[in-house]
Design a protein around this motif. Structure first.
Motif, PDB file in Angstrom:
ATOM      1  N   GLN A 109      30.716  45.019  40.142  1.00 10.96           N
ATOM      2  CA  GLN A 109      31.309  44.466  41.153  1.00 10.96           C
ATOM      3  C   GLN A 109      32.438  43.923  41.160  1.00 10.96           C
ATOM      4  OE1 GLN A 109      31.858  41.012  42.112  1.00 10.96           O
ATOM      5  NE2 GLN A 109      32.484  41.485  44.039  1.00 10.96           N
ATOM      6  N   ASN A 110      32.872  43.135  40.029  1.00 14.07           N
ATOM      7  CA  ASN A 110      34.188  42.664  39.488  1.00 14.07           C
ATOM      8  C   ASN A 110      35.080  43.770  39.485  1.00 14.07           C
ATOM      9  OD1 ASN A 110      33.960  39.709  39.794  1.00 14.07           O
ATOM     10  ND2 ASN A 110      32.593  39.709  38.202  1.00 14.07           N
ATOM     11  N   TYR A 111      34.671  45.104  38.754  1.00 14.08           N
ATOM     12  CA  TYR A 111      35.582  45.834  38.161  1.00 14.08           C
ATOM     13  C   TYR A 111      36.118  46.567  39.487  1.00 14.08           C
ATOM     14  CZ  TYR A 111      37.287  50.204  36.397  1.00 14.08           C
ATOM     15  OH  TYR A 111      38.024  51.507  36.413  1.00 14.08           O
ATOM     16  N   PHE A 112      35.044  46.999  40.348  1.00  8.90           N
ATOM     17  CA  PHE A 112      35.478  47.706  41.697  1.00  8.90           C
ATOM     18  C   PHE A 112      36.390  46.587  42.622  1.00  8.90           C
ATOM     19  CE2 PHE A 112      31.952  50.766  40.562  1.00  8.90           C
ATOM     20  CZ  PHE A 112      32.986  51.800  40.308  1.00  8.90           C
ATOM     21  N   GLY A 113      35.970  45.382  42.709  1.00  6.68           N
ATOM     22  CA  GLY A 113      36.765  44.653  43.316  1.00  6.68           C
ATOM     23  C   GLY A 113      38.402  44.358  42.932  1.00  6.68           C
ATOM     24  N   SER A 114      38.385  44.335  41.673  1.00  5.60           N
ATOM     25  CA  SER A 114      39.874  44.343  40.886  1.00  5.60           C
ATOM     26  C   SER A 114      40.550  45.676  41.311  1.00  5.60           C
ATOM     27  CB  SER A 114      39.772  43.990  39.619  1.00  5.60           C
ATOM     28  OG  SER A 114      39.115  42.805  39.372  1.00  5.60           O
ATOM     29  N   VAL A 115      40.019  46.713  41.258  1.00  8.64           N
ATOM     30  CA  VAL A 115      40.549  48.050  41.430  1.00  8.64           C
ATOM     31  C   VAL A 115      41.020  48.065  42.993  1.00  8.64           C
ATOM     32  CG1 VAL A 115      40.250  50.492  41.408  1.00  8.64           C
ATOM     33  CG2 VAL A 115      39.554  49.314  39.489  1.00  8.64           C
ATOM     34  N   ALA A 116      40.138  47.600  43.702  1.00  3.94           N
ATOM     35  CA  ALA A 116      40.427  47.749  45.261  1.00  3.94           C
ATOM     36  C   ALA A 116      41.648  46.862  45.521  1.00  3.94           C
ATOM     37  CB  ALA A 116      39.111  47.236  46.089  1.00  3.94           C
ATOM     38  N   GLU A 117      41.880  45.719  44.556  1.00  2.00           N
ATOM     39  CA  GLU A 117      42.908  44.958  44.883  1.00  2.00           C
ATOM     40  C   GLU A 117      44.256  45.201  44.172  1.00  2.00           C
ATOM     41  OE1 GLU A 117      41.811  40.907  44.272  1.00  2.00           O
ATOM     42  OE2 GLU A 117      40.564  40.841  46.073  1.00  2.00           O
ATOM     43  N   TYR A 118      44.214  46.447  43.486  1.00  2.24           N
ATOM     44  CA  TYR A 118      45.091  47.164  42.871  1.00  2.24           C
ATOM     45  C   TYR A 118      45.725  46.255  41.496  1.00  2.24           C
ATOM     46  CZ  TYR A 118      45.756  50.201  46.901  1.00  2.24           C
ATOM     47  OH  TYR A 118      45.426  50.935  47.674  1.00  2.24           O
ATOM     48  N   GLU A 119      44.526  45.514  40.901  1.00  2.00           N
ATOM     49  CA  GLU A 119      44.899  44.768  39.808  1.00  2.00           C
ATOM     50  C   GLU A 119      44.206  45.467  38.429  1.00  2.00           C
ATOM     51  OE1 GLU A 119      46.290  42.066  39.359  1.00  2.00           O
ATOM     52  OE2 GLU A 119      47.051  41.863  41.496  1.00  2.00           O
ATOM     53  N   GLN A 120      44.611  46.632  37.858  1.00  2.00           N
ATOM     54  CA  GLN A 120      43.945  47.221  36.937  1.00  2.00           C
ATOM     55  C   GLN A 120      43.827  46.558  35.706  1.00  2.00           C
ATOM     56  OE1 GLN A 120      42.871  50.222  37.907  1.00  2.00           O
ATOM     57  NE2 GLN A 120      41.812  50.426  35.941  1.00  2.00           N
ATOM     58  N   GLU A 121      44.651  45.866  35.294  1.00  2.00           N
ATOM     59  CA  GLU A 121      44.544  45.028  33.972  1.00  2.00           C
ATOM     60  C   GLU A 121      43.390  43.930  34.077  1.00  2.00           C
ATOM     61  OE1 GLU A 121      47.252  42.178  31.122  1.00  2.00           O
ATOM     62  OE2 GLU A 121      48.275  43.228  32.632  1.00  2.00           O
ATOM     63  N   ALA A 122      43.250  43.280  35.322  1.00  2.00           N
ATOM     64  CA  ALA A 122      42.022  42.445  35.582  1.00  2.00           C
ATOM     65  C   ALA A 122      40.567  43.088  35.394  1.00  2.00           C
ATOM     66  CB  ALA A 122      42.351  41.817  36.693  1.00  2.00           C
ATOM     67  N   ALA A 123      40.759  44.378  36.148  1.00  2.00           N
ATOM     68  CA  ALA A 123      39.621  45.200  36.086  1.00  2.00           C
ATOM     69  C   ALA A 123      39.003  45.453  34.767  1.00  2.00           C
ATOM     70  CB  ALA A 123      39.830  46.431  37.012  1.00  2.00           C
ATOM     71  N   ASN A 124      40.105  46.065  34.138  1.00  2.00           N
ATOM     72  CA  ASN A 124      40.023  46.304  32.589  1.00  2.00           C
ATOM     73  C   ASN A 124      39.284  45.028  31.664  1.00  2.00           C
ATOM     74  OD1 ASN A 124      40.574  48.935  32.967  1.00  2.00           O
ATOM     75  ND2 ASN A 124      42.529  48.628  32.254  1.00  2.00           N
ATOM     76  N   MET A 125      39.863  43.903  31.782  1.00  2.00           N
ATOM     77  CA  MET A 125      39.523  42.752  31.173  1.00  2.00           C
ATOM     78  C   MET A 125      38.172  42.197  31.603  1.00  2.00           C
ATOM     79  SD  MET A 125      41.281  41.811  29.053  1.00  2.00           S
ATOM     80  CE  MET A 125      41.074  40.108  28.532  1.00  2.00           C
ATOM     81  N   PHE A 126      37.725  42.660  33.013  1.00  2.00           N
ATOM     82  CA  PHE A 126      36.217  42.243  33.264  1.00  2.00           C
ATOM     83  C   PHE A 126      35.240  43.221  32.476  1.00  2.00           C
ATOM     84  CE2 PHE A 126      37.673  40.294  37.473  1.00  2.00           C
ATOM     85  CZ  PHE A 126      37.180  39.107  37.129  1.00  2.00           C
ATOM     86  N   LEU A 127      35.808  44.419  32.412  1.00  2.00           N
ATOM     87  CA  LEU A 127      34.956  45.314  31.554  1.00  2.00           C
ATOM     88  C   LEU A 127      34.831  44.738  30.245  1.00  2.00           C
ATOM     89  CD1 LEU A 127      36.055  49.083  32.248  1.00  2.00           C
ATOM     90  CD2 LEU A 127      34.198  47.868  33.039  1.00  2.00           C
ATOM     91  N   LEU A 128      35.741  44.377  29.704  1.00  2.00           N
ATOM     92  CA  LEU A 128      35.877  43.791  28.250  1.00  2.00           C
ATOM     93  C   LEU A 128      34.844  42.477  28.113  1.00  2.00           C
ATOM     94  CD1 LEU A 128      36.705  43.924  25.277  1.00  2.00           C
ATOM     95  CD2 LEU A 128      38.640  42.474  25.699  1.00  2.00           C
ATOM     96  N   VAL A 129      35.302  41.785  28.974  1.00  2.84           N
ATOM     97  CA  VAL A 129      34.572  40.113  28.994  1.00  2.84           C
ATOM     98  C   VAL A 129      33.130  40.139  29.516  1.00  2.84           C
ATOM     99  CG1 VAL A 129      34.858  37.868  30.167  1.00  2.84           C
ATOM    100  CG2 VAL A 129      36.940  38.944  29.042  1.00  2.84           C
ATOM    101  N   LEU A 130      32.851  40.890  30.649  1.00  3.03           N
ATOM    102  CA  LEU A 130      31.481  41.040  31.114  1.00  3.03           C
ATOM    103  C   LEU A 130      30.624  42.177  30.841  1.00  3.03           C
ATOM    104  CD1 LEU A 130      31.973  39.705  34.752  1.00  3.03           C
ATOM    105  CD2 LEU A 130      31.086  38.288  32.827  1.00  3.03           C
ATOM    106  N   GLY A 131      31.357  43.233  30.470  1.00  4.78           N
ATOM    107  CA  GLY A 131      30.560  44.484  30.210  1.00  4.78           C
ATOM    108  C   GLY A 131      30.139  44.488  28.808  1.00  4.78           C
ATOM    109  N   LEU A 132      31.052  44.050  27.749  1.00  7.96           N
ATOM    110  CA  LEU A 132      30.585  44.138  26.318  1.00  7.96           C
ATOM    111  C   LEU A 132      29.377  43.055  26.064  1.00  7.96           C
ATOM    112  CD1 LEU A 132      31.319  45.468  23.713  1.00  7.96           C
ATOM    113  CD2 LEU A 132      32.718  43.578  23.200  1.00  7.96           C
ATOM    114  N   PRO A 133      29.480  41.956  26.647  1.00  4.79           N
ATOM    115  CA  PRO A 133      28.038  41.140  26.438  1.00  4.79           C
ATOM    116  C   PRO A 133      26.950  41.774  27.089  1.00  4.79           C
ATOM    117  CG  PRO A 133      30.006  39.698  27.063  1.00  4.79           C
ATOM    118  CD  PRO A 133      30.257  41.030  27.020  1.00  4.79           C
TER     119      PRO A 133
END
Length: 90
Positions: free
Chosen positions: A47-71
């Motif tokens: 949800q956070n990844y696609f929300g950030s991509v929809a708002e054109y915040e690619q760096e935030a989307a990648n950080m969500f993948l790291l911070v939430l996806g890895l755990p």
């Protein structure tokens, strides 16, 4: 979109429970807890990844993948590993 994600998630959980019952695998409470927390972290990551991509915040989307996806991946792998080791030990 979330309706279809919920349908797929529900079918996946039902299929997992059915497969575990057929194979005769019994999970302990902490394996269920780790799996559920990991699963919800995966849903939050999506949800956070696609929300950030929809708002054109690619760096935030990648950080969500790291911070939430890895755990989430670590928790799901830990739950699977605990169940696999206990099953192979018996």
């Amino acid at each position: 979109m979330w309706f279809f994600i919920a349908l797929i998630a529900g079918a996946g959980i039902m299929g997992l429970a059915w497969l575990l019952k057929i194979k005769g695998v019994k999970l302990t409470w902490y394996e269920w807890l780790l799996g559920i927390v990991g699963f919800f972290l995966v849903l939050m990551t999506i949800q956070n990844y696609f929300g950030s991509v929809a708002e054109y915040e690619q760096e935030a989307a990648n950080m969500f993948l790291l911070v939430l996806g890895l755990p989430a991946v670590v928790l799901l792998a830990l739950a699977w590993s605990l169940a696999w080791r206990r099953r192979s030990a018996t």
